[in-house]
Design a protein around this motif. Structure first.
Motif, PDB file in Angstrom:
ATOM      1  N   ALA A 149      14.876   0.812  -3.739  1.00 43.76           N
ATOM      2  CA  ALA A 149      14.684   1.996  -2.873  1.00 43.76           C
ATOM      3  C   ALA A 149      15.762   2.585  -2.353  1.00 43.76           C
ATOM      4  CB  ALA A 149      13.515   1.699  -2.294  1.00 43.76           C
ATOM      5  N   LEU A 150      16.021   3.794  -2.047  1.00 51.06           N
ATOM      6  CA  LEU A 150      17.025   4.504  -1.358  1.00 51.06           C
ATOM      7  C   LEU A 150      16.485   4.819  -0.051  1.00 51.06           C
ATOM      8  CD1 LEU A 150      19.985   5.206  -0.820  1.00 51.06           C
ATOM      9  CD2 LEU A 150      19.306   7.412  -2.113  1.00 51.06           C
ATOM     10  N   GLU A 151      16.428   4.117   1.251  1.00 43.34           N
ATOM     11  CA  GLU A 151      15.986   4.259   2.494  1.00 43.34           C
ATOM     12  C   GLU A 151      16.873   4.713   3.353  1.00 43.34           C
ATOM     13  OE1 GLU A 151      14.226   0.568   3.230  1.00 43.34           O
ATOM     14  OE2 GLU A 151      12.830   0.816   1.905  1.00 43.34           O
ATOM     15  N   ASN A 152      16.305   5.732   4.360  1.00 47.93           N
ATOM     16  CA  ASN A 152      16.752   5.869   5.879  1.00 47.93           C
ATOM     17  C   ASN A 152      18.461   6.364   5.542  1.00 47.93           C
ATOM     18  OD1 ASN A 152      14.709   4.788   7.178  1.00 47.93           O
ATOM     19  ND2 ASN A 152      15.624   2.959   6.926  1.00 47.93           N
ATOM     20  N   PRO A 153      18.665   7.565   4.847  1.00 39.22           N
ATOM     21  CA  PRO A 153      19.912   8.074   4.749  1.00 39.22           C
ATOM     22  C   PRO A 153      20.575   8.701   6.000  1.00 39.22           C
ATOM     23  CG  PRO A 153      18.600   9.554   3.602  1.00 39.22           C
ATOM     24  CD  PRO A 153      17.848   8.283   3.901  1.00 39.22           C
ATOM     25  N   GLU A 154      21.651   8.333   6.475  1.00 37.93           N
ATOM     26  CA  GLU A 154      21.990   8.715   7.740  1.00 37.93           C
ATOM     27  C   GLU A 154      23.297   9.429   7.669  1.00 37.93           C
ATOM     28  OE1 GLU A 154      23.490   6.565  12.097  1.00 37.93           O
ATOM     29  OE2 GLU A 154      22.473   5.188  10.397  1.00 37.93           O
ATOM     30  N   ASN A 155      23.682  10.555   8.154  1.00 37.89           N
ATOM     31  CA  ASN A 155      25.018  11.160   8.183  1.00 37.89           C
ATOM     32  C   ASN A 155      25.815  10.780   9.268  1.00 37.89           C
ATOM     33  OD1 ASN A 155      24.272  12.932   6.162  1.00 37.89           O
ATOM     34  ND2 ASN A 155      23.485  14.530   7.165  1.00 37.89           N
ATOM     35  N   LEU A 156      27.181  10.587   8.999  1.00 36.36           N
ATOM     36  CA  LEU A 156      28.224  10.078   9.870  1.00 36.36           C
ATOM     37  C   LEU A 156      29.213  10.990  10.088  1.00 36.36           C
ATOM     38  CD1 LEU A 156      28.267   6.271   8.866  1.00 36.36           C
ATOM     39  CD2 LEU A 156      26.762   7.164  10.452  1.00 36.36           C
ATOM     40  N   PHE A 157      30.141  11.278  10.874  1.00 29.60           N
ATOM     41  CA  PHE A 157      31.281  12.040  11.170  1.00 29.60           C
ATOM     42  C   PHE A 157      32.444  11.271  11.380  1.00 29.60           C
ATOM     43  CE2 PHE A 157      34.417  14.657  13.149  1.00 29.60           C
ATOM     44  CZ  PHE A 157      34.548  15.583  12.081  1.00 29.60           C
ATOM     45  N   ASP A 158      33.206  11.262  10.052  1.00 39.26           N
ATOM     46  CA  ASP A 158      34.660  10.739  10.245  1.00 39.26           C
ATOM     47  C   ASP A 158      35.693  11.469  10.973  1.00 39.26           C
ATOM     48  OD1 ASP A 158      37.270   9.550   9.769  1.00 39.26           O
ATOM     49  OD2 ASP A 158      36.653   9.184   7.696  1.00 39.26           O
ATOM     50  N   GLU A 159      36.014  11.075  12.331  1.00 43.92           N
ATOM     51  CA  GLU A 159      36.979  12.052  12.882  1.00 43.92           C
ATOM     52  C   GLU A 159      38.264  12.138  12.506  1.00 43.92           C
ATOM     53  OE1 GLU A 159      36.918  11.355  17.171  1.00 43.92           O
ATOM     54  OE2 GLU A 159      34.602  11.140  17.089  1.00 43.92           O
ATOM     55  N   ASP A 160      38.843  11.094  11.732  1.00 41.04           N
ATOM     56  CA  ASP A 160      40.186  10.996  11.259  1.00 41.04           C
ATOM     57  C   ASP A 160      40.203  11.602   9.998  1.00 41.04           C
ATOM     58  OD1 ASP A 160      40.722   9.163  13.141  1.00 41.04           O
ATOM     59  OD2 ASP A 160      40.538   7.322  11.901  1.00 41.04           O
TER      60      ASP A 160
END
Length: 96
Positions: free
Chosen positions: A36-47
Motif C-alpha cells: 500500500a502506498l501511504e502518506n505521500p509527503e512533498n519536500l523541498f530540496d533547497e540545493d
C-alpha cells in the motif's frame, strides 16, 4: 497545493514538479499491488531547487520509504527497503 516558503521559483516550475510527481505516484499506485502506498509527503530540496516526494510503502506492519525527484531519480531510500520492491518500482517507471 503546498509549496515551501523557500521555493522562490516561478509557479510554473513548481506546478511542473508536482505534475511529474503526481504522475510517478499514479504509476506506482497502479503497478505495485503487494504494498500500500501511504502518506505521500512533498519536500523541498533547497540545493537542487526542486520539489521531491516521500513515498511510504507498507505491507502488514512493515513500512519502507523512498524520496523521489520529479525526473524519477531516487534521492533517499530506507536502508532495509526490499530489493524486489525496488525492482518493481524501477520496472513500473521505465515501462510507462
Amino acid at each position: 497545493m503546498n509549496f515551501s516558503i523557500y521555493d522562490t521559483r516561478p509557479l510554473s516550475d513548481k506546478e511542473e514538479d508536482l505534475r511529474s510527481l503526481d504522475a510517478i505516484q499514479a504509476i506506482l499506485e497502479d503497478s505495485i499491488a503487494d504494498y500500500a502506498l501511504e502518506n505521500p509527503e512533498n519536500l523541498f530540496d533547497e540545493d537542487q531547487q526542486e520539489i521531491l516526494r516521500k513515498l511510504v510503502f507498507s505491507k502488514g506492519i512493515r513500512s519502507f520509504w523512498l524520496v523521489i525527484a520529479p525526473d524519477g531519480n531516487w534521492r533517499l531510500i530506507n536502508q532495509k527497503f526490499p530489493r524486489l520492491l525496488l525492482m518493481e518500482i524501477h520496472n513500473a517507471l521505465i515501462s510507462d
